[in-house]
Design an enzyme around this catalytic site. Structure first.
Site, PDB file in Angstrom:
ATOM      1  N   ARG A  55       0.849  -1.206   0.000  1.00  0.00           N
ATOM      2  CA  ARG A  55       0.000   0.000   0.000  1.00  0.00           C
ATOM      3  C   ARG A  55       0.878   1.248   0.000  1.00  0.00           C
ATOM      4  NH1 ARG A  55      -1.405   1.844   4.587  1.00  0.00           N
ATOM      5  NH2 ARG A  55      -1.960  -0.143   5.539  1.00  0.00           N
ATOM      6  N   TYR A 107     -17.295  15.872 -15.430  1.00  0.00           N
ATOM      7  CA  TYR A 107     -17.772  14.486 -15.409  1.00  0.00           C
ATOM      8  C   TYR A 107     -18.829  14.300 -14.308  1.00  0.00           C
ATOM      9  CZ  TYR A 107     -17.563   9.479 -14.367  1.00  0.00           C
ATOM     10  OH  TYR A 107     -17.881   8.180 -14.098  1.00  0.00           O
ATOM     11  N   ASP A 179      -8.439  18.137 -14.235  1.00  0.00           N
ATOM     12  CA  ASP A 179      -8.739  16.801 -14.755  1.00  0.00           C
ATOM     13  C   ASP A 179      -8.356  16.841 -16.244  1.00  0.00           C
ATOM     14  OD1 ASP A 179      -9.943  14.593 -15.948  1.00  0.00           O
ATOM     15  OD2 ASP A 179     -11.660  14.605 -14.607  1.00  0.00           O
ATOM     16  N   LYS A 204      -8.943   5.721 -19.153  1.00  0.00           N
ATOM     17  CA  LYS A 204      -9.265   6.192 -20.502  1.00  0.00           C
ATOM     18  C   LYS A 204      -8.018   6.144 -21.390  1.00  0.00           C
ATOM     19  CE  LYS A 204     -13.275   6.731 -18.686  1.00  0.00           C
ATOM     20  NZ  LYS A 204     -13.196   7.214 -17.359  1.00  0.00           N
TER      21      LYS A 204
HETATM   22  C1  LIG Z   1     -13.286  13.223 -17.279  1.00  0.00           C
HETATM   23  C2  LIG Z   1     -13.370  12.112 -16.269  1.00  0.00           C
HETATM   24  N1  LIG Z   1     -12.866  12.290 -15.046  1.00  0.00           N
HETATM   25  C3  LIG Z   1     -12.913  11.331 -14.112  1.00  0.00           C
HETATM   26  C4  LIG Z   1     -13.514  10.110 -14.367  1.00  0.00           C
HETATM   27  C5  LIG Z   1     -13.549   9.055 -13.301  1.00  0.00           C
HETATM   28  O1  LIG Z   1     -12.589   8.063 -13.540  1.00  0.00           O
HETATM   29  P1  LIG Z   1     -12.749   6.522 -13.162  1.00  0.00           P
HETATM   30  O2  LIG Z   1     -13.954   6.001 -13.884  1.00  0.00           O
HETATM   31  O3  LIG Z   1     -11.457   5.918 -13.603  1.00  0.00           O
HETATM   32  O4  LIG Z   1     -12.937   6.456 -11.688  1.00  0.00           O
HETATM   33  C6  LIG Z   1     -14.059   9.868 -15.633  1.00  0.00           C
HETATM   34  C7  LIG Z   1     -14.714   8.584 -15.920  1.00  0.00           C
HETATM   35  O5  LIG Z   1     -15.429   8.453 -16.889  1.00  0.00           O
HETATM   36  C8  LIG Z   1     -13.983  10.904 -16.609  1.00  0.00           C
HETATM   37  O6  LIG Z   1     -14.501  10.743 -17.832  1.00  0.00           O
END
Ligand SMILES: Cc1ncc(COP(=O)(O)O)c(C=O)c1O
Length: 391
Positions: A55, A107, A179, A204
């Site tokens: 961890r 998101y 992000d 992604k």
């Molecule tokens: C722009 C964006 N940020 C954060 C996330 C969250 O990531 P995760 O699904 O890997 O937890 C997503 C998921 O679709 C996303 O599209």
């Protein structure tokens, strides 16, 4: 973890393959071994080796963190079990009573975390229209600690004026967390512009093959990295060794994949713009996009692999369209080899409250595409048959 001079001199694509990927000293293997060990023998009681417990640190995870730090231009990076775990860790920098200003075009899962989890811990979040710096300025309170934004927004693909937002934040001693999932470091590196934290859903483009759930925080300054590492180790949402291996493998082809997806996405967006069943296409690479000029200045090598568009139809027909593609899979997620299609109102952004959805422009006839690595001709033919009523 700091970049050395040789790393700095190498190009992005070379670093993606070589940084964090030195040949295994024991065997000469050219790929990183997967270290499933959860614990490591120590030199003596109270004496600590490089790794002690997985961890806190794991060799496979450390290797991919080194690659990630290099690609984002940070002093270090931390790999998490998902993008949401990474986002949550960043929000845990704040204390009860403190405040985050977040962009409106974010998101759905981040919206849910901010409004239904952070608020339980006494951290308040206000959404602001980041296209309007006055609105951002007005949302800042004496208790504000962080501005959270997406470098390419979701799902309207807004491209905020990152340099101006960073300047405003620095003048008020606020953290800027970006992000960067939709752009990826192949197109944009916010830390190099002065942002403090870059977050990724590495599920992604970074992983790139729809087979690894992962999150990343890359950080500009060591003191902040140390704080985030402390929280990550204390709360425990780390990336597993196997997923760290998959992520490292995906990173090696990141630039190639992203640039190819951007090329196809631009052509698909242009086709959709003249399609009789489409009222509006949102893609930062189109001159019709409100942020096209800024996207041209900020993004390097393409405009991303995501396109959203409004179909000329009602809610039910939109549902029918997204079900009738044959190559585009009806699924959330993005940035992988296979192309995907979804309806944000009922899928990726279903966790928005109805009123917030309307405010964010997420209409019932909005469709989001993630362009993969298939041939342009096949993808455009598939969309055309779905829009014309195929099933
Ligand atoms: C722009 C964006 N940020 C954060 C996330 C969250 O990531 P995760 O699904 O890997 O937890 C997503 C998921 O679709 C996303 O599209």
């Amino acid at each position: 973890m700091a970049l050395n001079r040789i790393d700095d001199q190498m190009k992005f694509r070379t670093r993606a393959i070589h940084v964090g990927n030195a040949p295994d000293p024991q065997t000469g293997a050219v790929v990183q071994p997967i270290h499933p060990a959860t614990t490591f023998i120590q030199p003596g009681a109270g004496e600590w080796g490089k790794f002690d417990y997985s961890r806190s640190g794991n060799p496979t995870r450390s290797a991919v963190q080194e690659t990630l730090a290099s690609l984002e231009g940070g002093c270090g990076a931390l790999a998490f079990s998902s993008g949401m775990a990474a986002t949550h860790c960043a929000t845990m920098l704040l204390k009860s009573g403190e405040h985050i200003v977040a962009g409106q075009d974010i998101y759905g899962g981040s919206y849910r975390l901010f409004h239904k989890v952070c608020n339980q811990a006494g951290i308040e979040v206000t959404l602001a229209d980041l296209q309007d710096l006055n609105s951002l300025d007005a949302a800042i309170r004496p208790t504000t600690r962080m501005i959270w934004l997406e470098s390419i927004g979701n799902p309207r693909l807004t491209v905020p004026d990152l340099p101006a937002i960073i300047q405003l934040a620095q003048a008020r001693s606020l953290l800027v967390a970006v992000d960067n999932t939709f752009a990826s470091p192949a197109l944009l590196r916010p830390l190099e512009l002065g942002a403090d934290i870059v977050m990724h859903s590495a599920t992604k483009s970074l992983g790139g093959h729809s087979d690894c759930l992962a999150g990343v925080l890359a950080v500009r300054e060591k003191s902040l990295l140390d704080k985030l590492y402390f929280i990550q180790n204390a709360t425990g949402a780390v990336l597993s060794p196997f997923d760290a291996f998959l992520l490292g493998r995906g990173l090696k082809t990141l630039e190639l994949r992203v640039h190819e997806q951007c090329r196809t996405a631009l052509r698909i967006a242009q086709c959709l713009e003249s399609h009789p069943m489409v009222t509006r296409v949102l893609y930062p690479g189109l001159t019709s996009h409100p942020d096209h000029q800024r996207a041209t200045e900020l993004l390097n090598g393409g405009f991303g692999s995501i396109i959203t568009f409004e179909a000329k139809c009602d809610f039910e027909t939109t549902r029918r369209i997204v079900k009738s593609t044959k190559l585009f899979g009806l699924a959330v997620s993005l940035g992988a080899a296979e192309s995907l299609i979804e309806q944000p109102a009922t899928m990726s952004h279903a966790s928005y409250d109805a009123a917030a959805r309307v405010k964010a422009g997420i209409t019932d006839s909005l469709i989001r595409l993630s362009i993969g690595l298939e041939d342009f001709d096949d993808l455009s033919a598939d969309l055309d048959q779905a829009l014309r009523g195929g099933n």
